[in-house]
Design a protein around this motif. Structure first.
Motif, PDB file in Angstrom:
ATOM      1  N   ASN A 130      43.519  24.747  45.495  1.00  0.00           N
ATOM      2  CA  ASN A 130      44.890  24.320  45.806  1.00  0.00           C
ATOM      3  C   ASN A 130      45.922  24.825  44.814  1.00  0.00           C
ATOM      4  O   ASN A 130      47.078  24.387  44.868  1.00  0.00           O
ATOM      5  N   SER A 131      45.553  25.712  43.909  1.00  0.00           N
ATOM      6  CA  SER A 131      46.552  26.422  43.122  1.00  0.00           C
ATOM      7  C   SER A 131      47.296  27.380  44.054  1.00  0.00           C
ATOM      8  O   SER A 131      46.760  27.819  45.068  1.00  0.00           O
ATOM      9  N   THR A 132      48.540  27.699  43.697  1.00  0.00           N
ATOM     10  CA  THR A 132      49.363  28.552  44.554  1.00  0.00           C
ATOM     11  C   THR A 132      49.738  29.828  43.805  1.00  0.00           C
ATOM     12  O   THR A 132      50.069  29.782  42.613  1.00  0.00           O
ATOM     13  N   PHE A 163      53.249  35.220  40.537  1.00  0.00           N
ATOM     14  CA  PHE A 163      53.603  33.962  39.882  1.00  0.00           C
ATOM     15  C   PHE A 163      52.543  32.939  40.247  1.00  0.00           C
ATOM     16  O   PHE A 163      52.193  32.774  41.415  1.00  0.00           O
ATOM     17  N   PHE A 164      52.014  32.227  39.244  1.00  0.00           N
ATOM     18  CA  PHE A 164      50.909  31.295  39.436  1.00  0.00           C
ATOM     19  C   PHE A 164      51.357  29.870  39.131  1.00  0.00           C
ATOM     20  O   PHE A 164      51.932  29.607  38.072  1.00  0.00           O
ATOM     21  N   ASP A 165      51.083  28.951  40.056  1.00  0.00           N
ATOM     22  CA  ASP A 165      51.305  27.523  39.842  1.00  0.00           C
ATOM     23  C   ASP A 165      49.933  26.863  39.940  1.00  0.00           C
ATOM     24  O   ASP A 165      49.396  26.686  41.035  1.00  0.00           O
ATOM     25  N   ILE A 166      49.357  26.507  38.776  1.00  0.00           N
ATOM     26  CA  ILE A 166      47.929  26.210  38.689  1.00  0.00           C
ATOM     27  C   ILE A 166      47.650  24.712  38.657  1.00  0.00           C
ATOM     28  O   ILE A 166      48.272  23.965  37.909  1.00  0.00           O
ATOM     29  N   GLN A 167      46.684  24.271  39.474  1.00  0.00           N
ATOM     30  CA  GLN A 167      46.203  22.896  39.454  1.00  0.00           C
ATOM     31  C   GLN A 167      45.409  22.638  38.173  1.00  0.00           C
ATOM     32  O   GLN A 167      44.597  23.470  37.761  1.00  0.00           O
ATOM     33  N   GLN A 168      45.645  21.489  37.556  1.00  0.00           N
ATOM     34  CA  GLN A 168      44.932  21.166  36.322  1.00  0.00           C
ATOM     35  C   GLN A 168      43.466  20.879  36.608  1.00  0.00           C
ATOM     36  O   GLN A 168      43.127  20.165  37.541  1.00  0.00           O
ATOM     37  N   ASP A 169      42.604  21.467  35.805  1.00  0.00           N
ATOM     38  CA  ASP A 169      41.157  21.254  35.902  1.00  0.00           C
ATOM     39  C   ASP A 169      40.552  21.723  34.586  1.00  0.00           C
ATOM     40  O   ASP A 169      40.169  22.879  34.434  1.00  0.00           O
ATOM     41  N   ALA A 170      40.459  20.813  33.606  1.00  0.00           N
ATOM     42  CA  ALA A 170      40.018  21.177  32.259  1.00  0.00           C
ATOM     43  C   ALA A 170      38.606  21.736  32.246  1.00  0.00           C
ATOM     44  O   ALA A 170      38.258  22.550  31.386  1.00  0.00           O
ATOM     45  N   THR A 183      44.862  36.179  30.652  1.00  0.00           N
ATOM     46  CA  THR A 183      45.764  35.047  30.483  1.00  0.00           C
ATOM     47  C   THR A 183      45.010  33.792  30.901  1.00  0.00           C
ATOM     48  O   THR A 183      44.578  33.677  32.051  1.00  0.00           O
ATOM     49  N   ARG A 184      44.808  32.847  29.964  1.00  0.00           N
ATOM     50  CA  ARG A 184      43.984  31.669  30.206  1.00  0.00           C
ATOM     51  C   ARG A 184      44.856  30.415  30.230  1.00  0.00           C
ATOM     52  O   ARG A 184      45.667  30.197  29.340  1.00  0.00           O
ATOM     53  N   VAL A 185      44.636  29.559  31.253  1.00  0.00           N
ATOM     54  CA  VAL A 185      45.425  28.329  31.383  1.00  0.00           C
ATOM     55  C   VAL A 185      44.530  27.183  31.830  1.00  0.00           C
ATOM     56  O   VAL A 185      43.432  27.392  32.332  1.00  0.00           O
ATOM     57  N   LEU A 186      45.039  25.951  31.658  1.00  0.00           N
ATOM     58  CA  LEU A 186      44.397  24.772  32.236  1.00  0.00           C
ATOM     59  C   LEU A 186      45.246  24.241  33.390  1.00  0.00           C
ATOM     60  O   LEU A 186      44.738  23.906  34.444  1.00  0.00           O
ATOM     61  N   GLY A 187      46.529  24.138  33.212  1.00  0.00           N
ATOM     62  CA  GLY A 187      47.420  23.721  34.289  1.00  0.00           C
ATOM     63  C   GLY A 187      48.846  24.061  33.904  1.00  0.00           C
ATOM     64  O   GLY A 187      49.376  23.478  32.966  1.00  0.00           O
ATOM     65  N   THR A 203      55.064  35.799  31.374  1.00  0.00           N
ATOM     66  CA  THR A 203      56.220  34.930  31.167  1.00  0.00           C
ATOM     67  C   THR A 203      55.852  33.516  31.601  1.00  0.00           C
ATOM     68  O   THR A 203      55.349  33.320  32.709  1.00  0.00           O
ATOM     69  N   VAL A 204      56.106  32.532  30.733  1.00  0.00           N
ATOM     70  CA  VAL A 204      55.691  31.151  31.001  1.00  0.00           C
ATOM     71  C   VAL A 204      56.876  30.322  31.478  1.00  0.00           C
ATOM     72  O   VAL A 204      57.929  30.301  30.830  1.00  0.00           O
ATOM     73  N   ALA A 205      56.678  29.622  32.608  1.00  0.00           N
ATOM     74  CA  ALA A 205      57.710  28.748  33.144  1.00  0.00           C
ATOM     75  C   ALA A 205      57.456  27.289  32.786  1.00  0.00           C
ATOM     76  O   ALA A 205      58.396  26.515  32.622  1.00  0.00           O
ATOM     77  N   ALA A 206      56.182  26.877  32.677  1.00  0.00           N
ATOM     78  CA  ALA A 206      55.832  25.490  32.355  1.00  0.00           C
ATOM     79  C   ALA A 206      54.444  25.457  31.729  1.00  0.00           C
ATOM     80  O   ALA A 206      53.636  26.360  31.944  1.00  0.00           O
ATOM     81  N   GLY A 207      54.160  24.417  30.960  1.00  0.00           N
ATOM     82  CA  GLY A 207      52.855  24.291  30.327  1.00  0.00           C
ATOM     83  C   GLY A 207      52.676  25.289  29.205  1.00  0.00           C
ATOM     84  O   GLY A 207      53.619  25.627  28.501  1.00  0.00           O
ATOM     85  N   LYS A 208      51.462  25.783  29.025  1.00  0.00           N
ATOM     86  CA  LYS A 208      51.204  26.793  28.013  1.00  0.00           C
ATOM     87  C   LYS A 208      50.020  27.652  28.431  1.00  0.00           C
ATOM     88  O   LYS A 208      49.139  27.205  29.165  1.00  0.00           O
TER      89      LYS A 208
END
Length: 324
Positions: A130-132, A163-170, A183-187, A203-208
């Motif tokens: 469900n990430s977009t 552009f990635f909007d990622i669901q959180q999943d640690a 490029t590594r993210v959690l959410g 380029t980061v829009a939200a989170g880290k």
């Protein structure tokens, strides 16, 4: 009207001539029921491997959202032959009706789906978790349909910008591979640009996000931070940018609040493809507030800027305005 099964199989595996590709696309657009016929044949074949739950849910979600698309029941109890190929076919044909090209190329690993955003239009993709992902025109990415979400969620950006909007999943980190850069993210929400040059731009829009080069971490980026990485050497530079810069290319509207003239110029180039110039320090020092609508003529936007800020303008050519 019917469609040749062999031709569709060749289309799915990226083996059609340009003329045949155009023919299949035209037929699917004119007669969406052909998709139903083809999928029904595929899904009735005898099978030995069960489709994983996440992929079944993802395919159902895709098929339910398309205008004119059929919605066959995706049953977890039923067995499917080559379910990964069936998934590729279902999403390929559905997205072709909606304007996508979704292919399994001859040089793509057998479990991977290759997504190609065609020229002239941006596209939106919902992943099995469900990430977009929004793909800019002329962008290609791929992912493994079997292993995605098992230990990690890995996407390969082959070229272009997404552009990635990622669901959180640690427990399952999300990784975007673009050449030698990861490029590594959690959410979070961020963009990655991978062009024909040696550079990767994140380029980061939200989170880290953490940005690596050949598995060596370069830095962790927060919102409004942008990094440019040389794929060959690993050398990088960073700068602070407006958070909207990561996703402005996919938006139909953009609100600027207290934006600098430099940011205003960038926004005008992204939204309308026009350039602003000035010879006055007052114009450079001023801040700007304006709502940009991508579908407004650029001249009207520049006129509104002048009215709001008591500035004059002159159109120098088709793509350049002088503000003074």
């Amino acid at each position: 009207m019917a469609i040749d099964r062999t031709l569709l199989d060749r289309f799915i595996h990226h083996q059609c001539t340009p003329e045949e590709t155009e023919q299949v696309s035209r037929l699917l657009q004119e007669s969406p029921h052909l998709l139903d016929d083809y999928l029904q044949e595929m899904w009735e074949e005898e099978v030995t491997v069960q489709m994983p739950d996440k992929m079944a849910q993802a395919i159902a979600a895709h098929l339910q959202t398309g205008a004119g698309a059929v919605t066959p029941e995706v049953s977890r109890k039923r067995h499917w032959i080559g379910w990964a190929a069936a998934a590729a076919a279902a999403v390929l044909l559905f997205l072709c009706v909606g304007g996508w090209i979704f292919q399994q190329g001859r040089h793509t690993p057998p479990n991977n789906l290759l997504v190609v955003a065609t020229a002239g239009k941006n596209y939106r993709l919902v992943l099995p978790d469900n990430s977009t992902v929004w793909l800019k025109a002329n962008t290609r990415l791929e992912f493994d349909t079997i292993h995605f979400g098992k230990s990690s969620r890995t996407i390969t950006l082959l070229n272009g910008e997404a552009f990635f909007d990622i669901q959180q999943d640690a427990a399952h980190p999300f990784v975007v591979v673009s050449g030698a850069v990861q490029t590594r993210v959690l959410g979070t929400a961020f963009s990655v640009r991978h062009t024909s040059t040696k550079e990767i731009l994140v380029t980061v829009a939200a989170g880290k996000v953490a940005v690596d080069h050949h598995q060596q971490q370069l830095d962790v980026l927060l919102p409004g931070k942008q990094i440019t990485v040389n794929q060959q050497t690993g050398h990088f530079s960073e700068q602070q940018v407006p958070v909207w810069l990561a996703a402005a290319w996919k938006e139909s509207q953009l609100q600027l609040d207290n934006a600098s003239f430099a940011d205003l110029k960038t926004a005008m180039e992204i939204m309308y493809g026009v350039h602003l110039e000035t010879t006055r320090d007052k114009v450079r020092r001023q801040t700007y507030n304006i709502l940009m609508n991508r579908y407004m003529p650029p001249r009207e936007v520049v006129h509104a800027l002048g009215q709001l800020n008591r500035l004059a303008y002159k159109q120098l050519n088709d793509t350049t305005f002088l503000i003074y």
